[in-house]
Design a protein around this motif. Sequence first.
Motif, short mmCIF file in Angstrom:
data_model
loop_
_atom_site.label_atom_id
_atom_site.label_comp_id
_atom_site.label_asym_id
_atom_site.label_seq_id
_atom_site.Cartn_x
_atom_site.Cartn_y
_atom_site.Cartn_z
N ALA A 41 0.83 -1.20 0.00
CA ALA A 41 0.00 0.00 0.00
C ALA A 41 0.86 1.26 0.00
CB ALA A 41 -0.93 -0.01 1.21
N HIS A 45 -0.12 3.55 -2.93
CA HIS A 45 -1.07 4.55 -2.48
C HIS A 45 -0.42 5.64 -1.62
CE1 HIS A 45 -4.42 2.17 -3.93
NE2 HIS A 45 -3.90 1.12 -3.32
N TRP A 66 -5.34 5.16 5.71
CA TRP A 66 -6.24 4.00 5.79
C TRP A 66 -7.58 4.49 6.29
CZ3 TRP A 66 -5.09 -0.95 4.34
CH2 TRP A 66 -3.76 -1.20 4.04
N LYS A 74 -17.39 -1.95 1.57
CA LYS A 74 -16.19 -2.71 1.22
C LYS A 74 -14.93 -1.86 1.16
CE LYS A 74 -18.60 -6.29 -1.32
NZ LYS A 74 -18.78 -6.98 -2.60
N ALA A 75 -15.08 -0.54 1.09
CA ALA A 75 -13.92 0.35 1.06
C ALA A 75 -13.28 0.50 2.44
CB ALA A 75 -14.31 1.72 0.51
N SER A 77 -11.25 -0.31 5.76
CA SER A 77 -10.01 -1.06 6.01
C SER A 77 -9.14 -1.15 4.77
CB SER A 77 -10.30 -2.46 6.55
OG SER A 77 -11.04 -2.37 7.75
N THR A 78 -9.12 -0.07 4.00
CA THR A 78 -8.27 -0.03 2.81
C THR A 78 -7.47 1.27 2.78
OG1 THR A 78 -10.01 0.99 1.44
CG2 THR A 78 -9.87 -1.43 1.41
N ARG A 80 -6.27 4.58 0.91
CA ARG A 80 -6.92 5.47 -0.05
C ARG A 80 -6.11 6.74 -0.24
NH1 ARG A 80 -11.15 3.07 -2.90
NH2 ARG A 80 -11.56 1.21 -1.67
#
Length: 126
Positions: A41, A45, A66, A74-75, A77-78, A80
């Motif tokens: 990540a 990102h 994060w 669904k976004a 815990s990702t 960005r």
Amino acid sequence: MMQRSGEISHRLTRARTLGQWRAGAIARRDLCDADFILVTASRFHGNPAGYPCPVCEGKDLRIVYWVYGDELGKASSTARSMEEIEAFVAEGKTFRVHTVEVCPSCRWNHLLSEVTVTNGGASDGG
């Protein structure tokens, strides 16, 4: 407009942890433990931190955002980008953003801060 609230800084913990490492109380392997997902990540990102890694002094230290929250589906815990975070806010979503410092070279990582973001509510009056 993005409104921030409930910010928690972890910079004092960062300073204490690095001080303990420099004093020999913490092994480097315990300090540099970023997992594969966090390192990946940071490469795809993350943004350049603008200062060297505090452990290996490398110049590739990255800042990763994060996002967490039920409204994100669904976004949640990702990792960005700031543009994606601003788009979520524009959609009226409220969620937490964790700012993490990551070195993809030595795998140092530390949570710098966490904050709740929401739409500040200024309408365009159209």
